[in-house]
Design a protein around this motif. Structure first.
Motif, short mmCIF file in Angstrom:
data_model
loop_
_atom_site.label_atom_id
_atom_site.label_comp_id
_atom_site.label_asym_id
_atom_site.label_seq_id
_atom_site.Cartn_x
_atom_site.Cartn_y
_atom_site.Cartn_z
N TRP A 71 0.64 -1.08 0.07
CA TRP A 71 -0.07 0.19 0.01
C TRP A 71 0.74 1.32 -0.02
O TRP A 71 0.46 2.25 -0.72
CB TRP A 71 -0.98 -0.04 1.25
CG TRP A 71 -1.62 1.22 1.47
CD1 TRP A 71 -2.95 1.61 0.91
CD2 TRP A 71 -1.21 2.41 2.26
NE1 TRP A 71 -3.05 2.92 1.28
CE2 TRP A 71 -2.10 3.29 2.07
CE3 TRP A 71 -0.13 2.62 3.17
CZ2 TRP A 71 -2.08 4.59 2.93
CZ3 TRP A 71 0.00 3.84 3.79
CH2 TRP A 71 -0.88 4.76 3.60
N ASN A 72 1.79 1.04 0.85
CA ASN A 72 2.75 2.55 0.82
C ASN A 72 3.55 2.92 -0.49
O ASN A 72 3.85 4.12 -0.66
CB ASN A 72 3.75 2.46 1.84
CG ASN A 72 4.70 1.36 1.72
OD1 ASN A 72 4.48 0.52 0.59
ND2 ASN A 72 5.65 1.23 2.17
N ASN A 73 3.50 2.01 -1.55
CA ASN A 73 3.76 2.35 -2.94
C ASN A 73 2.85 2.65 -3.86
O ASN A 73 3.18 2.57 -5.08
CB ASN A 73 4.95 1.36 -3.34
CG ASN A 73 6.23 1.58 -2.81
OD1 ASN A 73 6.90 2.32 -3.33
ND2 ASN A 73 6.56 0.67 -1.75
N ALA A 74 1.53 2.42 -3.40
CA ALA A 74 0.36 2.61 -4.31
C ALA A 74 0.43 3.78 -5.20
O ALA A 74 -0.47 3.87 -6.30
CB ALA A 74 -0.69 2.30 -3.58
N GLY A 75 0.88 4.94 -4.57
CA GLY A 75 1.10 6.12 -5.32
C GLY A 75 1.74 6.23 -6.65
O GLY A 75 1.86 7.09 -7.49
N TYR A 76 2.67 5.11 -6.85
CA TYR A 76 3.39 5.03 -8.26
C TYR A 76 2.76 4.03 -9.08
O TYR A 76 2.21 3.19 -8.82
CB TYR A 76 4.89 4.33 -7.69
CG TYR A 76 5.85 5.18 -6.73
CD1 TYR A 76 6.35 6.32 -7.37
CD2 TYR A 76 5.64 4.88 -5.50
CE1 TYR A 76 7.07 7.07 -6.30
CE2 TYR A 76 6.32 5.70 -4.73
CZ TYR A 76 7.44 6.76 -5.01
OH TYR A 76 7.89 7.39 -4.11
N PHE A 196 12.17 13.36 5.67
CA PHE A 196 10.88 12.90 6.22
C PHE A 196 10.50 13.46 7.61
O PHE A 196 11.25 14.14 8.49
CB PHE A 196 11.33 11.39 6.65
CG PHE A 196 11.72 10.54 5.48
CD1 PHE A 196 10.95 9.99 4.44
CD2 PHE A 196 12.84 10.16 5.31
CE1 PHE A 196 10.94 9.22 3.38
CE2 PHE A 196 13.16 9.32 4.21
CZ PHE A 196 12.28 8.83 3.21
N PRO A 197 9.17 13.24 7.82
CA PRO A 197 8.78 14.01 9.23
C PRO A 197 9.29 12.97 10.34
O PRO A 197 9.80 11.93 10.18
CB PRO A 197 7.32 13.78 9.04
CG PRO A 197 6.99 12.68 8.10
CD PRO A 197 7.99 12.53 7.14
N SER A 198 9.03 13.57 11.73
CA SER A 198 9.77 12.86 12.63
C SER A 198 9.04 11.44 12.93
O SER A 198 9.79 10.56 13.53
CB SER A 198 9.67 13.76 14.12
OG SER A 198 8.26 13.97 14.27
N ARG A 203 3.77 5.32 11.65
CA ARG A 203 2.42 5.32 11.18
C ARG A 203 2.42 5.06 9.71
O ARG A 203 3.41 5.50 8.90
CB ARG A 203 1.77 6.68 11.46
CG ARG A 203 2.13 8.08 10.81
CD ARG A 203 1.42 9.10 11.11
NE ARG A 203 2.10 10.32 11.03
CZ ARG A 203 1.66 10.80 9.59
NH1 ARG A 203 0.87 10.40 8.79
NH2 ARG A 203 2.35 12.02 9.26
N PRO A 204 1.50 4.67 9.14
CA PRO A 204 1.47 4.28 7.72
C PRO A 204 1.38 5.63 6.80
O PRO A 204 0.71 6.49 7.11
CB PRO A 204 -0.11 3.55 7.48
CG PRO A 204 -0.35 3.17 8.71
CD PRO A 204 0.00 4.08 9.91
#
Length: 252
Positions: A71-76, A196-198, A203-204
């Motif tokens: 899911w974390n790569n679903a934007g590609y 990246f944020p802290s 979190r997803p």
């Protein structure tokens, strides 16, 4: 070793009846790996490790699962993701079938971070299902590349984009150069070190807002020799884990 895909039912049955009675399942993913690596990078890596392990145990090698929870790569573009529940269900169903075929143990070689929790859930379901518990002859273990982190630390030259993040950079590119250099587009290397944020990793999060290229790090120092060293170390550490797994299997 016998590869199930090209083998007869009788040959697979005979193989499961002999030796440790293990079946190896590479569980990969179809997700982006930058402009220079194939979508099947995770599957190729899992399949390579599973093949070497199955050969060491003279076991049954199952065809790889080419999709996972990514899911974390679903934007590609090109990424195809399964739900966590689907990943679990696939592994459980395969386990049921293998138990009916006479397997004593299922070894799942996991190739993608997103599959970890779903596959562990599958292993637990198989261990506790009526008629499919380890006491009745089937046990399942998920290998998340034992020894790989240490091997990566030993060969890495470029800095990681984030702690524990190895995606389309020196490490994954080295592994693919060792497995099949024809699939690596060395003329397309790009480097990317996003901010990246802290709370990254806690979190997803979708990854595409951080790196439009899909690269997290720098692939330019990748070599096949590094990839082979990583693969060998992973197999050696996995063999140690599996020795204990096999020793704990119930008698036939």
């Amino acid at each position: 070793m016998i590869e199930a895909y090209g083998s007869t039912a009788a040959d697979v049955a005979a193989h499961l009846a002999a030796g440790a009675g293990l079946a190896f399942l590479p569980f990969g993913a179809l997700e982006q790996h930058g402009p220079h690596l194939p979508l099947g990078t995770d599957t190729a890596t899992a399949a390579e490790v599973a093949s070497r392990l199955a050969d060491a145990f003279d076991a049954v090698l199952l065809p790889p699962i080419h999709y996972g929870d990514t899911w974390n790569n679903a934007g590609y573009p090109g990424t195809v993701s399964l739900s966590s529940a689907t990943v679990t269900a696939i592994a459980v169903d395969i386990g049921h079938s293998l138990a009916a075929s006479g397997a004593r143990g299922l070894v799942i070689v996991n190739g993608d971070w997103g599959n970890r929790m779903p596959l562990q859930a599958a292993a637990r379901q198989l261990a506790t299902a009526p008629g499919l518990s380890s006491a009745s002859g089937l046990a399942a273990i998920v290998l998340d590349y034992p020894g790989m982190d240490e091997a990566i630390a030993a060969v890495r030259e470029s800095p990681a984009a984030a702690p524990g993040l190895n995606h389309a950079e020196e490490i994954e590119t080295s592994i693919m150069l060792a497995i099949d250099p024809s699939l690596v587009h060395t003329d397309r290397y790009v480097s990317a070190y996003p901010t990246f944020p802290s709370d990254f990793g806690t979190r997803p999060m979708q990854l595409h807002p951080f790196s439009p290229s899909g690269v997290f790090g720098d692939p330019s120092s990748a070599t096949a020799a590094k990839g082979e060293q990583i693969l060998q170390a992973t197999v050696e550490a996995s063999l140690t884990v599996l020795a204990d797994f096999v020793a704990a299997l119930p008698p036939r």
